[in-house]
Design a protein around this motif. Sequence first.
Motif, mmCIF file in Angstrom:
data_model
loop_
_atom_site.group_PDB
_atom_site.id
_atom_site.type_symbol
_atom_site.label_atom_id
_atom_site.label_comp_id
_atom_site.label_asym_id
_atom_site.label_seq_id
_atom_site.Cartn_x
_atom_site.Cartn_y
_atom_site.Cartn_z
ATOM 1 N N GLU A 45 -5.469 1.076 0.337
ATOM 2 C CA GLU A 45 -4.716 -0.094 -0.082
ATOM 3 C C GLU A 45 -3.677 -0.466 0.958
ATOM 4 O O GLU A 45 -3.358 -1.643 1.127
ATOM 5 C CB GLU A 45 -4.041 0.176 -1.437
ATOM 6 C CG GLU A 45 -4.987 0.198 -2.622
ATOM 7 C CD GLU A 45 -5.514 -1.169 -2.928
ATOM 8 O OE1 GLU A 45 -4.776 -2.167 -2.777
ATOM 9 O OE2 GLU A 45 -6.712 -1.262 -3.299
ATOM 10 N N GLU A 46 -3.092 0.550 1.678
ATOM 11 C CA GLU A 46 -2.089 0.242 2.687
ATOM 12 C C GLU A 46 -2.714 -0.551 3.825
ATOM 13 O O GLU A 46 -2.115 -1.511 4.353
ATOM 14 C CB GLU A 46 -1.464 1.541 3.231
ATOM 15 C CG GLU A 46 -0.588 2.294 2.238
ATOM 16 C CD GLU A 46 -1.408 3.048 1.204
ATOM 17 O OE1 GLU A 46 -2.668 3.088 1.353
ATOM 18 O OE2 GLU A 46 -0.815 3.553 0.233
ATOM 19 N N SER A 50 -1.484 -4.307 4.932
ATOM 20 C CA SER A 50 -1.052 -4.554 6.320
ATOM 21 C C SER A 50 -1.926 -5.622 6.977
ATOM 22 O O SER A 50 -1.433 -6.449 7.768
ATOM 23 C CB SER A 50 -1.124 -3.246 7.119
ATOM 24 O OG SER A 50 -2.475 -2.762 7.154
ATOM 25 N N LEU A 51 -3.212 -5.656 6.627
ATOM 26 C CA LEU A 51 -4.085 -6.676 7.195
ATOM 27 C C LEU A 51 -3.706 -8.073 6.687
ATOM 28 O O LEU A 51 -3.654 -9.035 7.463
ATOM 29 C CB LEU A 51 -5.545 -6.362 6.843
ATOM 30 C CG LEU A 51 -6.581 -7.370 7.373
ATOM 31 C CD1 LEU A 51 -6.574 -7.395 8.891
ATOM 32 C CD2 LEU A 51 -7.983 -7.007 6.851
ATOM 33 N N PHE A 52 -3.388 -8.176 5.402
ATOM 34 C CA PHE A 52 -2.958 -9.461 4.838
ATOM 35 C C PHE A 52 -1.668 -9.941 5.482
ATOM 36 O O PHE A 52 -1.508 -11.110 5.803
ATOM 37 C CB PHE A 52 -2.773 -9.355 3.323
ATOM 38 C CG PHE A 52 -4.068 -9.366 2.558
ATOM 39 C CD1 PHE A 52 -5.159 -10.058 3.051
ATOM 40 C CD2 PHE A 52 -4.189 -8.697 1.344
ATOM 41 C CE1 PHE A 52 -6.346 -10.073 2.347
ATOM 42 C CE2 PHE A 52 -5.375 -8.709 0.640
ATOM 43 C CZ PHE A 52 -6.467 -9.398 1.145
ATOM 44 N N ILE A 53 -0.706 -9.002 5.672
ATOM 45 C CA ILE A 53 0.590 -9.381 6.255
ATOM 46 C C ILE A 53 0.412 -9.845 7.694
ATOM 47 O O ILE A 53 0.987 -10.844 8.134
ATOM 48 C CB ILE A 53 1.570 -8.188 6.175
ATOM 49 C CG1 ILE A 53 1.899 -7.895 4.695
ATOM 50 C CG2 ILE A 53 2.842 -8.481 6.964
ATOM 51 C CD1 ILE A 53 2.718 -6.613 4.521
#
Length: 584
Positions: A45-46, A50-53
């Motif tokens: 999930e991390e 981080s990919l979305f951000i």
Amino acid sequence: MKMRAAISDFHPVKQIILDYPTEELLIVYDPDFKFGQNFYLCATEEAKRSLFISEEKATISAEVGATAAEEEKVYVYKPPETKEWISQGSNVEVEDELVLDSRPKINFCASRVRRDFGAPITFSDKNADQSSVEQGLSASYLACTSYLDANFTIKKAVLDCAVQAIPEMNDNFSQTYWKHPVNASMQYEAQELTENQFKAALCNEVLSEFVKNSVSRFDLALQQNVVTDVFFDDWKVLGEEDTNFGSKSDNHLKEYQSFTDLQYSKDKTVTCVDWHPQIKGVMAVACCERYSFDDRIDNASKLLMNASLVLIWSFADPIHPQLLLEGPDDIFCFKFCPTNPNIVAGGCINGQLVLWDVSEYADKLNSSRTSSSKTQTKMTMFGEEVLPETPTVHYSAVSAIENSHRSLITSVEWVPDHFEFNRLGNPVENRMCECCQLITCSTDGNVMVWDIRPPKPTQAAPREQVDKNIPTPFGVSQTFKHLDLTWKPLLKLSATKMDSSGDYSPLKFSIPEQQEFRDHVSTGGNKHELDETMKVSSAKNQKPLEHISTHYFMGTEDGEVVYADFKLEKDNETGKANGMFHSL
């Protein structure tokens, strides 16, 4: 992974997918092969967050950069460059529409004498039909009247007109009625006689006799067609020339007298009018509220508070009615009894049949013929003259609601006194020579025959017992108390359509037997004599009448005329006795 097993592309990461904590996984398409493959999977999930951000930051920075570049960009105006005109064929149409001079221009010079410059001006009136020389004035103008020159005509050139050809549309509608299927046939070839059949027809004595008997009628029809124009429209010439029958005012009916009561008949609809059969100048009028069916439901409480009245007027007093006949509901139709005018029968808008007995006020109606409104008896109250109140007659009997019509009664007629109907619809002898039966019709599709006489003594309770158990309102006649709320029709006919499903909705009916003029002895308002005449004659002694016609015509809401019979005929399928109805 289940179907392809080891050859699946996701088999190397099978355990990662099974151990993933949530239900949704993120698979990203990588066209640049950033991680060595065209697709990559976020295992935690991390990594997903981080990919979305990172993607959001990259999108925001790209938008900011594009905005800054757009702001820094300076627009330089470049004037359009002229190009050589290339004709595509439209110059021919443009040249055809140009207006070119076909003759040399005329030069016109307007001059004035030098000494007239700045001179004072004097205005005066001049007639255009006279020359200025005749009026003694200086020739300062010349009238050029227009005229038609036959030697000079203008020929119109080719006219360019746009026309759009489209089909004409027309909106129509039609209402169809379902009918049960029947066998039908059609002749699609001309029927011609053979030579032998033609000779046999010419030698037929019946045909020759028919032609000889029809010659005179054919001659008369041909003469009428020659003398009279059958296609002449009389409505077009009606009223065009007033000289034939005087002026227009002579061709219109003038109002002789009107009857209006500000309390009982104002803003109401007149539903029925009937003349008194014996007293001249006396008539009755039924009034009801101008409400539709939905309005009557909404104003039901208001209608219950207002009285439903039939007003009896006299020509001697057109302002004050002589009597008021009160009914349980608005009266749609009513009729005086031909043999005993003191009895009035009326049909209510709720389907009930009502009877009134005005024997107590017979002297008042007779005296109203000779008296006038000026000679009426007046009372003095507090120093003012007040006319006496109009008496109100409460109904004597009303039919039972469960045995009445289910809709408004549209027509009421008395059966003539020379016969009466039995329970089978057959005409029998009326020994009383008094009208004792009524015929009613309603839009519910039923025609009913009612009898106003009391039932047989074996079927009815003693008169004394009835009087003790049922209280009678004050001023109500006891003549028809045996019928009140227990009155049932003697004969009931359902106007069922023969060729299709459903019932007719009768509005008016007419029987061939009419009431003849008979010099009856008036009861004079005596209740005892009225009760004695209303006795049921024995059915055993009644003689059937063969010369009485039991057929009648009936008009319906759909515009149909129905020919029916009161005699009941047994249906072969159901075994029930019904009346026969034939649509014309």
